[in-house]
Scaffold this motif. Structure first.
Motif, mmCIF file in Angstrom:
data_model
loop_
_atom_site.group_PDB
_atom_site.id
_atom_site.type_symbol
_atom_site.label_atom_id
_atom_site.label_comp_id
_atom_site.label_asym_id
_atom_site.label_seq_id
_atom_site.Cartn_x
_atom_site.Cartn_y
_atom_site.Cartn_z
ATOM 1 N N ALA A 11 -12.178 -11.108 9.627
ATOM 2 C CA ALA A 11 -12.203 -10.895 11.079
ATOM 3 C C ALA A 11 -12.517 -12.201 11.810
ATOM 4 C CB ALA A 11 -13.216 -9.813 11.436
ATOM 5 N N VAL A 12 -13.492 -12.953 11.316
ATOM 6 C CA VAL A 12 -13.848 -14.225 11.953
ATOM 7 C C VAL A 12 -12.693 -15.220 11.819
ATOM 8 C CG1 VAL A 12 -15.421 -16.211 11.851
ATOM 9 C CG2 VAL A 12 -16.322 -13.881 11.676
ATOM 10 N N ALA A 13 -12.079 -15.263 10.636
ATOM 11 C CA ALA A 13 -10.940 -16.153 10.429
ATOM 12 C C ALA A 13 -9.806 -15.804 11.389
ATOM 13 C CB ALA A 13 -10.468 -16.072 8.976
ATOM 14 N N ALA A 14 -9.556 -14.513 11.567
ATOM 15 C CA ALA A 14 -8.499 -14.083 12.486
ATOM 16 C C ALA A 14 -8.817 -14.515 13.908
ATOM 17 C CB ALA A 14 -8.321 -12.570 12.412
ATOM 18 N N LEU A 15 -10.054 -14.368 14.305
ATOM 19 C CA LEU A 15 -10.459 -14.781 15.650
ATOM 20 C C LEU A 15 -10.169 -16.266 15.866
ATOM 21 C CD1 LEU A 15 -11.943 -13.995 18.306
ATOM 22 C CD2 LEU A 15 -14.039 -14.745 17.180
ATOM 23 N N LEU A 75 -1.179 -8.587 16.729
ATOM 24 C CA LEU A 75 -0.787 -7.489 17.619
ATOM 25 C C LEU A 75 -1.969 -7.060 18.490
ATOM 26 C CD1 LEU A 75 1.408 -5.358 15.194
ATOM 27 C CD2 LEU A 75 2.191 -6.864 17.040
ATOM 28 N N VAL A 76 -3.143 -6.964 17.887
ATOM 29 C CA VAL A 76 -4.337 -6.595 18.666
ATOM 30 C C VAL A 76 -4.632 -7.667 19.716
ATOM 31 C CG1 VAL A 76 -6.827 -6.190 18.544
ATOM 32 C CG2 VAL A 76 -5.309 -5.168 16.835
ATOM 33 N N ARG A 85 2.176 -4.209 24.453
ATOM 34 C CA ARG A 85 2.086 -2.835 23.951
ATOM 35 C C ARG A 85 2.978 -2.688 22.732
ATOM 36 N NH1 ARG A 85 -2.255 -2.563 25.433
ATOM 37 N NH2 ARG A 85 -2.791 -2.250 27.585
ATOM 38 N N PRO A 86 2.390 -2.643 21.544
ATOM 39 C CA PRO A 86 3.208 -2.512 20.335
ATOM 40 C C PRO A 86 3.906 -1.148 20.291
ATOM 41 C CG PRO A 86 0.884 -2.301 19.801
ATOM 42 C CD PRO A 86 0.963 -2.653 21.256
ATOM 43 N N VAL A 91 3.203 -0.999 14.844
ATOM 44 C CA VAL A 91 2.012 -0.374 14.262
ATOM 45 C C VAL A 91 2.240 -0.055 12.792
ATOM 46 C CG1 VAL A 91 0.478 1.634 14.360
ATOM 47 C CG2 VAL A 91 1.206 0.509 16.479
ATOM 48 N N ALA A 92 3.402 0.512 12.469
ATOM 49 C CA ALA A 92 3.706 0.835 11.069
ATOM 50 C C ALA A 92 3.709 -0.424 10.210
ATOM 51 C CB ALA A 92 5.051 1.556 10.976
ATOM 52 N N GLY A 93 4.325 -1.481 10.711
ATOM 53 C CA GLY A 93 4.355 -2.736 9.957
ATOM 54 C C GLY A 93 2.968 -3.310 9.742
ATOM 55 N N ALA A 94 2.128 -3.250 10.773
ATOM 56 C CA ALA A 94 0.758 -3.750 10.647
ATOM 57 C C ALA A 94 -0.027 -2.941 9.625
ATOM 58 C CB ALA A 94 0.061 -3.730 12.004
#
Length: 109
Positions: A11-15, A75-76, A85-86, A91-94
């Protein structure tokens, strides 16, 4: 505890990575200037450091799994920061990517 630590590090890496890329994007595409780009470069460097803190020592595994986190996190980020807006396919791919993360990182070995 190791799985929780790993999830928090992802999560931190993504941020840092997504935020850094977004800052560079804003600096270049939205003409916000060098300060935004510079902050983005710093955040991208911080991402590289955070990735090294994962409990698993295999670079390829960590980076491959992080790819799935990046897909979902992007996406988020787009939803929160840009009003994106995905659709159901996004959403399915994620979700498929996050399932891949779970298999790569947390399967018994």
């Amino acid at each position: 505890m190791t799985v929780l630590k790993s999830l928090l590090l992802f999560a931190v890496a993504a941020l840092f990575e997504i935020g850094g890329a977004w800052l560079v994007w804003q600096g270049v595409r939205e003409h916000r200037g060098w300060i935004w780009m510079g902050l983005g470069v710093i955040a991208l460097g911080a991402y590289g450091f955070v990735a090294t803190l994962q409990p698993d020592a295999n670079f390829g595994r960590i980076l491959a799994a992080y790819g799935g986190v990046f897909v979902a996190g992007s996406l988020v980020w787009g939803m929160v920061m840009d009003g994106f807006r995905p659709d159901r396919w996004d959403v399915a791919g994620a979700l498929v990517c996050l399932a891949g993360v779970a298999i790569i990182m947390y399967s018994p070995r």
